[in-house]
Design an enzyme around this catalytic site. Structure first.
Site, PDB file in Angstrom:
ATOM      1  N   ASN A  98      -6.454  12.111  15.866  1.00  0.00           N
ATOM      2  CA  ASN A  98      -7.218  11.517  14.774  1.00  0.00           C
ATOM      3  C   ASN A  98      -8.725  11.527  15.011  1.00  0.00           C
ATOM      4  O   ASN A  98      -9.501  11.418  14.062  1.00  0.00           O
ATOM      5  CB  ASN A  98      -6.736  10.087  14.513  1.00  0.00           C
ATOM      6  CG  ASN A  98      -5.342  10.059  13.943  1.00  0.00           C
ATOM      7  OD1 ASN A  98      -4.488   9.318  14.415  1.00  0.00           O
ATOM      8  ND2 ASN A  98      -5.079  10.888  12.942  1.00  0.00           N
ATOM      9  N   GLY A 104       0.822  -1.213   0.000  1.00  0.00           N
ATOM     10  CA  GLY A 104       0.000   0.000   0.000  1.00  0.00           C
ATOM     11  C   GLY A 104       0.848   1.251   0.000  1.00  0.00           C
ATOM     12  O   GLY A 104       0.732   2.082   0.897  1.00  0.00           O
ATOM     13  N   LYS A 117      -1.933   9.696  20.094  1.00  0.00           N
ATOM     14  CA  LYS A 117      -2.109  10.019  18.672  1.00  0.00           C
ATOM     15  C   LYS A 117      -3.589   9.960  18.270  1.00  0.00           C
ATOM     16  O   LYS A 117      -4.058  10.739  17.436  1.00  0.00           O
ATOM     17  CB  LYS A 117      -1.281   9.042  17.823  1.00  0.00           C
ATOM     18  CG  LYS A 117      -1.494   9.164  16.310  1.00  0.00           C
ATOM     19  CD  LYS A 117      -0.785  10.363  15.736  1.00  0.00           C
ATOM     20  CE  LYS A 117      -1.266  10.776  14.365  1.00  0.00           C
ATOM     21  NZ  LYS A 117      -1.014   9.858  13.297  1.00  0.00           N
ATOM     22  N   ASN A 172      -3.057   4.419  11.417  1.00  0.00           N
ATOM     23  CA  ASN A 172      -3.639   5.124  12.558  1.00  0.00           C
ATOM     24  C   ASN A 172      -4.534   4.202  13.379  1.00  0.00           C
ATOM     25  O   ASN A 172      -4.947   3.132  12.923  1.00  0.00           O
ATOM     26  CB  ASN A 172      -4.443   6.334  12.073  1.00  0.00           C
ATOM     27  CG  ASN A 172      -3.558   7.560  11.904  1.00  0.00           C
ATOM     28  OD1 ASN A 172      -2.545   7.689  12.596  1.00  0.00           O
ATOM     29  ND2 ASN A 172      -3.939   8.457  11.019  1.00  0.00           N
ATOM     30  N   SER A 175      -5.398  12.661   6.632  1.00  0.00           N
ATOM     31  CA  SER A 175      -5.583  11.549   5.694  1.00  0.00           C
ATOM     32  C   SER A 175      -7.068  11.341   5.403  1.00  0.00           C
ATOM     33  O   SER A 175      -7.443  10.944   4.302  1.00  0.00           O
ATOM     34  CB  SER A 175      -4.946  10.281   6.250  1.00  0.00           C
ATOM     35  OG  SER A 175      -5.429   9.999   7.545  1.00  0.00           O
ATOM     36  N   GLY A 223       3.210   5.042   2.900  1.00  0.00           N
ATOM     37  CA  GLY A 223       4.050   3.973   2.363  1.00  0.00           C
ATOM     38  C   GLY A 223       4.987   4.481   1.284  1.00  0.00           C
ATOM     39  O   GLY A 223       6.135   4.026   1.170  1.00  0.00           O
ATOM     40  N   GLY A 262       0.896   4.320  -0.678  1.00  0.00           N
ATOM     41  CA  GLY A 262       0.219   5.594  -0.906  1.00  0.00           C
ATOM     42  C   GLY A 262       1.041   6.669  -0.232  1.00  0.00           C
ATOM     43  O   GLY A 262       2.281   6.686  -0.327  1.00  0.00           O
ATOM     44  N   ALA A 263       0.383   7.578   0.498  1.00  0.00           N
ATOM     45  CA  ALA A 263       1.080   8.717   1.097  1.00  0.00           C
ATOM     46  C   ALA A 263       2.198   8.263   2.051  1.00  0.00           C
ATOM     47  O   ALA A 263       3.381   8.565   1.845  1.00  0.00           O
ATOM     48  CB  ALA A 263       0.069   9.592   1.834  1.00  0.00           C
TER      49      ALA A 263
HETATM   50  N1  LIG Z   1      -1.423  10.643   5.123  1.00  0.00           N
HETATM   51  C1  LIG Z   1      -1.063  11.086   6.315  1.00  0.00           C
HETATM   52  O1  LIG Z   1      -0.631  12.252   6.459  1.00  0.00           O
HETATM   53  C2  LIG Z   1      -1.114  10.187   7.508  1.00  0.00           C
HETATM   54  C3  LIG Z   1      -1.655   8.906   7.434  1.00  0.00           C
HETATM   55  N2  LIG Z   1      -1.622   8.088   8.537  1.00  0.00           N
HETATM   56  C4  LIG Z   1      -2.172   6.739   8.504  1.00  0.00           C
HETATM   57  O2  LIG Z   1      -1.333   5.934   7.694  1.00  0.00           O
HETATM   58  C5  LIG Z   1      -2.086   4.895   7.068  1.00  0.00           C
HETATM   59  C6  LIG Z   1      -1.896   5.001   5.575  1.00  0.00           C
HETATM   60  O3  LIG Z   1      -2.488   6.223   5.168  1.00  0.00           O
HETATM   61  P1  LIG Z   1      -2.160   6.948   3.799  1.00  0.00           P
HETATM   62  O4  LIG Z   1      -0.807   6.616   3.356  1.00  0.00           O
HETATM   63  O5  LIG Z   1      -2.554   8.355   3.976  1.00  0.00           O
HETATM   64  O6  LIG Z   1      -3.205   6.226   2.839  1.00  0.00           O
HETATM   65  P2  LIG Z   1      -3.277   6.267   1.240  1.00  0.00           P
HETATM   66  O7  LIG Z   1      -4.712   6.104   0.920  1.00  0.00           O
HETATM   67  O8  LIG Z   1      -2.542   7.434   0.704  1.00  0.00           O
HETATM   68  O9  LIG Z   1      -2.479   4.972   0.825  1.00  0.00           O
HETATM   69  C7  LIG Z   1      -2.980   3.700   1.046  1.00  0.00           C
HETATM   70  C8  LIG Z   1      -2.570   2.868  -0.120  1.00  0.00           C
HETATM   71  O10 LIG Z   1      -2.947   1.519   0.142  1.00  0.00           O
HETATM   72  C9  LIG Z   1      -3.299   0.969  -1.122  1.00  0.00           C
HETATM   73  N3  LIG Z   1      -4.056  -0.258  -0.911  1.00  0.00           N
HETATM   74  C10 LIG Z   1      -5.270  -0.418  -0.368  1.00  0.00           C
HETATM   75  N4  LIG Z   1      -5.620  -1.714  -0.335  1.00  0.00           N
HETATM   76  C11 LIG Z   1      -4.585  -2.383  -0.887  1.00  0.00           C
HETATM   77  C12 LIG Z   1      -4.330  -3.738  -1.146  1.00  0.00           C
HETATM   78  N5  LIG Z   1      -5.227  -4.683  -0.829  1.00  0.00           N
HETATM   79  N6  LIG Z   1      -3.158  -4.083  -1.714  1.00  0.00           N
HETATM   80  C13 LIG Z   1      -2.228  -3.145  -2.038  1.00  0.00           C
HETATM   81  N7  LIG Z   1      -2.417  -1.836  -1.820  1.00  0.00           N
HETATM   82  C14 LIG Z   1      -3.567  -1.462  -1.253  1.00  0.00           C
HETATM   83  C15 LIG Z   1      -4.079   2.068  -1.794  1.00  0.00           C
HETATM   84  O11 LIG Z   1      -4.158   1.820  -3.174  1.00  0.00           O
HETATM   85  P3  LIG Z   1      -5.141   2.580  -4.181  1.00  0.00           P
HETATM   86  O12 LIG Z   1      -4.220   3.557  -4.882  1.00  0.00           O
HETATM   87  O13 LIG Z   1      -5.670   1.517  -5.046  1.00  0.00           O
HETATM   88  O14 LIG Z   1      -6.190   3.261  -3.334  1.00  0.00           O
HETATM   89  C16 LIG Z   1      -3.219   3.274  -1.438  1.00  0.00           C
HETATM   90  O15 LIG Z   1      -2.208   3.460  -2.398  1.00  0.00           O
HETATM   91  C17 LIG Z   1      -3.548   5.130   7.503  1.00  0.00           C
HETATM   92  O16 LIG Z   1      -3.850   4.343   8.622  1.00  0.00           O
HETATM   93  C18 LIG Z   1      -3.553   6.612   7.888  1.00  0.00           C
HETATM   94  O17 LIG Z   1      -4.551   6.924   8.829  1.00  0.00           O
HETATM   95  C19 LIG Z   1      -1.013   8.486   9.702  1.00  0.00           C
HETATM   96  C20 LIG Z   1      -0.458   9.723   9.815  1.00  0.00           C
HETATM   97  C21 LIG Z   1      -0.531  10.699   8.764  1.00  0.00           C
HETATM   98  C1  LIG Z   2      -1.685  14.284  10.287  1.00  0.00           C
HETATM   99  C2  LIG Z   2      -2.574  13.630  11.336  1.00  0.00           C
HETATM  100  C3  LIG Z   2      -1.883  13.667  12.668  1.00  0.00           C
HETATM  101  C4  LIG Z   2      -3.847  14.425  11.494  1.00  0.00           C
HETATM  102  O1  LIG Z   2      -4.616  13.985  12.558  1.00  0.00           O
HETATM  103  C5  LIG Z   2      -2.909  12.234  10.918  1.00  0.00           C
HETATM  104  O2  LIG Z   2      -2.589  11.300  11.586  1.00  0.00           O
HETATM  105  C6  LIG Z   2      -3.698  11.954   9.702  1.00  0.00           C
HETATM  106  O3  LIG Z   2      -3.711  12.781   8.786  1.00  0.00           O
HETATM  107  O4  LIG Z   2      -4.309  10.892   9.650  1.00  0.00           O
END
Ligand SMILES: NC(=O)C1=CN([C@@H]2O[C@H](COP(=O)(O)OP(=O)(O)OC[C@H]3O[C@@H](n4cnc5c(N)ncnc54)[C@H](OP(=O)(O)O)[C@@H]3O)[C@@H](O)[C@H]2O)C=CC1
Ligand SMILES: CC(C)(CO)C(=O)C(=O)O
Length: 293
Positions: free
Chosen positions: A183, A8, A179, A99, A249, A13, A10-11
């Site tokens: 959230n 995964g 944290k 999260n 997020s 990862g 995304g942001a």
């Molecule tokens: N973004 C942020 O600033 C923050 C995020 N978090 C936490 O981090 C975690 C990740 O968030 P974030 O990175 O923002 O999420 P994103 O939505 O940006 O990334 C998640 C990724 O997972 C992929 N995905 C989903 N299901 C599968 C699967 N079965 N196999 C492979 N890939 C898959 C998605 O693909 P697809 O492109 O197909 O959707 C997407 O690219 C969450 O729990 C979030 O709450 C914590 C702190 C800050």
């Molecule tokens: C950046 C922060 C701390 C906001 O609550 C977060 O964890 C999110 O975006 O999911």
């Protein structure tokens, strides 16, 4: 050099994968929506780097790795079961960087029985603007329970100007609940208002920010976390000084029309409150609205 699979990318990862690749590790991206190459930009105006890590869309094409970093949204964990099975073996450390609380329990039964699942609190602002294209808005810290994995994880993503700090915590439960205050406050308010974080510092949200935070602290204390009113004050001060333009997020998911993670954030607070007989009327109201989005 360690082998690392980021499930995964995304942001969060995407940023972690870029760091591990740039530190010389053998990184594979396990993706759902394919893209040509991972690109990560530091700050909205920063230079974009291409990260030529291997991209895979089929679990049959990968084997067990030293490290697996799971960064799907919490509700997508079950859909990653094929990846978790294929990429874990004896000795694999699976970092569940999502999260919420009790992140390691989400992969129970999905990983190799002799793999080690490690929950991680992620403090890192990042946004996936399209599949494979990430903006790292700033800062970066992973907090994990104290243990043998801390130094190995640091070697993957720490150091340099842009590295993510890895902290081993002697009281992970408290850190995870701390944290979760943020959230349960910032994510729903930004997602429901469709506003960036500046909405959290405005007078009209002040009572809501305070009330939601206090409910989470009360529930967290019932869960055994060592939180207090000081944590509420720290959070409010943080909102007053947050860089303009950052979001959450959950806001990014709502803007992109994707499902949101509310059951694992606000939902976790309300459920734990019910278990302990701690009232959470404001969080329950937010949950009802989030479920109705
Ligand atoms: N973004 C942020 O600033 C923050 C995020 N978090 C936490 O981090 C975690 C990740 O968030 P974030 O990175 O923002 O999420 P994103 O939505 O940006 O990334 C998640 C990724 O997972 C992929 N995905 C989903 N299901 C599968 C699967 N079965 N196999 C492979 N890939 C898959 C998605 O693909 P697809 O492109 O197909 O959707 C997407 O690219 C969450 O729990 C979030 O709450 C914590 C702190 C800050
Ligand atoms: C950046 C922060 C701390 C906001 O609550 C977060 O964890 C999110 O975006 O999911």
């Amino acid at each position: 050099m360690a082998s690392v699979v980021v499930i995964g990318p995304g942001a969060i990862g995407g940023v972690l994968a870029a760091l591990a690749h740039e530190r010389g590790h053998d990184v594979t991206l396990a993706v759902r929506t394919p893209f040509d190459v991972l690109r990560v930009r530091s700050g909205a105006d920063g230079e974009e780097r291409s990260v030529p890590a291997a991209i895979r869309t089929d679990p049959a094409s990968v084997g067990p790795a030293d490290w697996v970093i799971l960064t799907t949204k919490a509700q997508d964990t079950a859909s990653a079961a094929g990846w978790l099975k294929a990429t874990t073996g004896p000795g694999t450390v699976v970092v569940v960087a999502q999260n919420g609380v009790d992140q390691d329990r989400r992969v129970e039964g999905l990983v190799h029985p002799d793999a080690t699942a490690v929950p991680a609190v992620v403090v890192l602002g990042a946004e996936a603007v399209e599949p494979g294209r990430i903006v790292h808005h700033g800062y970066g810290r992973l907090t994990v329970p104290d243990g043998a994995w801390v130094s190995g994880l640091s070697a993957l993503v720490s150091g340099g100007d842009d590295g993510v700090e890895v902290v081993g915590s002697p009281d992970y439960r408290t850190d995870a609940w701390r944290k979760l205050i943020s959230n349960a406050v910032a994510n729903p308010i930004t997602a429901l208002t469709m506003r960036r974080n500046d909405v959290l510092a405005e007078p009209q949200t002040a009572d809501l920010v305070l009330g939601l935070s206090r409910e989470v602290v009360a529930v967290a204390r019932a869960e055994g976390a060592d939180l207090s009113e000081d944590d509420v004050t720290t959070l409010r001060n943080h909102y007053a000084t947050m860089p303009a333009g950052t979001g959450t997020s959950m806001l990014y998911d709502r803007l992109a029309g994707r499902p949101t993670e509310h059951e694992y954030l606000t939902g976790a607070v309300v459920a734990a409150g019910q278990r302990h007989g701690v009232p959470t009327p404001l969080n329950a109201t937010m949950l009802a609205l989030l479920r109705s989005m």
